[in-house]
Design an enzyme around this catalytic site. Structure first.
Site, PDB file in Angstrom:
ATOM      1  N   ASN A   6       0.428  -1.311   0.132  1.00  0.00           N
ATOM      2  CA  ASN A   6       0.073   0.575  -0.036  1.00  0.00           C
ATOM      3  C   ASN A   6       1.006   0.812   0.459  1.00  0.00           C
ATOM      4  O   ASN A   6       1.572   1.701   1.349  1.00  0.00           O
ATOM      5  CB  ASN A   6      -1.050   0.043   0.866  1.00  0.00           C
ATOM      6  CG  ASN A   6      -1.614   1.205   1.272  1.00  0.00           C
ATOM      7  OD1 ASN A   6      -1.487   2.168   0.313  1.00  0.00           O
ATOM      8  ND2 ASN A   6      -2.465   1.582   2.436  1.00  0.00           N
ATOM      9  N   PHE A   7       1.310   2.094  -1.177  1.00  0.00           N
ATOM     10  CA  PHE A   7       2.022   3.522  -0.929  1.00  0.00           C
ATOM     11  C   PHE A   7       1.726   4.273  -0.482  1.00  0.00           C
ATOM     12  O   PHE A   7       1.964   5.338   0.026  1.00  0.00           O
ATOM     13  CB  PHE A   7       1.913   3.893  -3.081  1.00  0.00           C
ATOM     14  CG  PHE A   7       3.181   2.279  -3.107  1.00  0.00           C
ATOM     15  CD1 PHE A   7       3.629   1.208  -2.931  1.00  0.00           C
ATOM     16  CD2 PHE A   7       3.344   3.077  -4.627  1.00  0.00           C
ATOM     17  CE1 PHE A   7       4.855   0.291  -3.708  1.00  0.00           C
ATOM     18  CE2 PHE A   7       4.220   1.691  -5.650  1.00  0.00           C
ATOM     19  CZ  PHE A   7       4.869   0.573  -4.907  1.00  0.00           C
ATOM     20  N   LYS A   8      -0.058   4.455  -0.638  1.00  0.00           N
ATOM     21  CA  LYS A   8      -0.548   5.468   0.312  1.00  0.00           C
ATOM     22  C   LYS A   8      -0.571   6.523  -0.154  1.00  0.00           C
ATOM     23  O   LYS A   8      -0.079   6.660  -1.598  1.00  0.00           O
ATOM     24  CB  LYS A   8      -0.221   5.754   1.643  1.00  0.00           C
ATOM     25  CG  LYS A   8      -0.342   4.413   2.677  1.00  0.00           C
ATOM     26  CD  LYS A   8       0.116   4.768   4.336  1.00  0.00           C
ATOM     27  CE  LYS A   8      -0.182   3.528   4.842  1.00  0.00           C
ATOM     28  NZ  LYS A   8       0.371   3.158   6.206  1.00  0.00           N
ATOM     29  N   HIS A  90      -9.783   0.951   4.920  1.00  0.00           N
ATOM     30  CA  HIS A  90      -8.365   0.958   5.677  1.00  0.00           C
ATOM     31  C   HIS A  90      -8.927   2.205   6.469  1.00  0.00           C
ATOM     32  O   HIS A  90      -9.331   3.290   6.141  1.00  0.00           O
ATOM     33  CB  HIS A  90      -7.760   1.474   4.218  1.00  0.00           C
ATOM     34  CG  HIS A  90      -5.623   1.616   5.121  1.00  0.00           C
ATOM     35  ND1 HIS A  90      -5.805   2.283   5.746  1.00  0.00           N
ATOM     36  CD2 HIS A  90      -4.944   0.948   4.896  1.00  0.00           C
ATOM     37  CE1 HIS A  90      -4.047   2.587   6.170  1.00  0.00           C
ATOM     38  NE2 HIS A  90      -4.143   1.424   5.629  1.00  0.00           N
ATOM     39  N   GLU A 159      -5.851  -4.822  10.966  1.00  0.00           N
ATOM     40  CA  GLU A 159      -4.755  -3.692  10.940  1.00  0.00           C
ATOM     41  C   GLU A 159      -4.608  -3.248  11.943  1.00  0.00           C
ATOM     42  O   GLU A 159      -5.890  -2.162  12.082  1.00  0.00           O
ATOM     43  CB  GLU A 159      -4.781  -3.321   9.378  1.00  0.00           C
ATOM     44  CG  GLU A 159      -4.362  -3.467   8.538  1.00  0.00           C
ATOM     45  CD  GLU A 159      -3.866  -2.864   7.117  1.00  0.00           C
ATOM     46  OE1 GLU A 159      -2.212  -2.681   6.991  1.00  0.00           O
ATOM     47  OE2 GLU A 159      -4.465  -1.512   6.916  1.00  0.00           O
ATOM     48  N   GLY A 165       2.537   2.157  10.567  1.00  0.00           N
ATOM     49  CA  GLY A 165       3.233   3.328  10.440  1.00  0.00           C
ATOM     50  C   GLY A 165       3.579   3.928  11.625  1.00  0.00           C
ATOM     51  O   GLY A 165       4.253   5.000  11.880  1.00  0.00           O
ATOM     52  N   SER A 196       3.303  -2.750  10.344  1.00  0.00           N
ATOM     53  CA  SER A 196       4.383  -2.454  10.532  1.00  0.00           C
ATOM     54  C   SER A 196       5.006  -3.759  10.434  1.00  0.00           C
ATOM     55  O   SER A 196       6.328  -4.327  10.830  1.00  0.00           O
ATOM     56  CB  SER A 196       5.028  -1.474  11.847  1.00  0.00           C
ATOM     57  OG  SER A 196       4.913  -0.018  12.283  1.00  0.00           O
TER      58      SER A 196
END
Ligand code: PEP
Length: 239
Positions: A6-8, A90, A159, A165, A196
């Protein structure tokens, strides 16, 4: 095993193209059995059929073909790139962008109608976690309101919000407890962990009996590192 990046809001169109090219070449030579997915920024979408070993996905979409929703993208835009994979639910969209469970359920129904593969994300906040395991599970089940768990193209990513993060992953035994409980009700739905994940902790997380993959943010941004994660996933043996 699903390994998803997931590049965000990271990478440009050019660096995304370089990344995908390198990843596809690696996968071509490595012949992994993993289901590898990449969710770039929408402005960096490229034709999904250019990358035979990677499933390109969308981090977000509005549940409409096209129309008057300023700033959003719909099915028409995803279809142009042949994108058939989406993330829904998300926590960054739930919390920072205030997506309600009602909107999330609409997006889910729309994705299902379109036959897209879905990674549906759930996860509790630190406050909920501090209330103990029962409150965590109660919260997680509430995130299934309006969600058809019988959809065959569904995977679920657990998640914990406090692990995303932050560089602090959840403890393996805590992940196991949540995933085993989810698995007992969700049967064959693939379950991913996210929060993470890195090259140090991935092997033990993926070795859990109820874990079928990982959704990775930061540690996926460098293509060489993401390839290492795929190699680690490939080495996990499950009975
Ligand atoms: C994510 O964005 O889904 C995620 C798990 O991020 P990170 O790996 O950076 O915690």
């Amino acid at each position: 095993m699903i390994v998803a990046a997931n590049f965000k809001i990271n990478h440009t169109r050019e660096s995304t193209a370089n990344y995908l090219e390198a990843l596809n070449l690696f996968l071509d030579a490595y012949s992994t059995l993993c289901d590898v997915r990449v969710y770039p920024v929408a402005s960096s979408f490229l034709r999904a059929d250019l990358y035979s070993h990677v499933k390109l996905g969308a981090q977000n979409f509005y549940p409409i073909i096209n129309g008057a929703y300023t700033g959003e993208i719909g099915a028409q835009q995803l279809n142009e790139f042949g994108i058939k994979n989406v993330l829904i639910g998300h926590s960054e969209r739930r919390v920072a962008l205030k997506e309600t469970q009602e909107l999330i359920a609409k997006k889910y129904a729309f994705a299902k109608e379109n036959g897209w593969e879905i990674i549906y994300c759930i996860g509790e906040s630190k406050d909920v976690r501090d209330g103990g395991f029962e409150s965590v599970m109660e919260y997680l089940w509430s995130e299934f309101d309006g969600i058809d768990i019988n959809y065959e193209k569904l995977s679920i990513a657990y998640e914990p919000i406090w692990a995303i993060g932050t560089g602090v992953s959840a403890k393996v035994e805590d992940i196991a407890k949540v995933l085993d409980t989810l698995k007992s009700k969700l049967n064959d739905i693939p379950l991913l962990y996210g929060g993470s994940v890195n090259t140090e902790n991935l092997f033990s997380i993926l070795s859990l009996k109820s874990c079928d993959g990982a959704l990775v943010g930061n540690a996926s941004l460098d293509v060489a590192n993401f390839c290492k994660l795929i190699q680690i996933a490939q080495n996990v043996q499950k009975q």
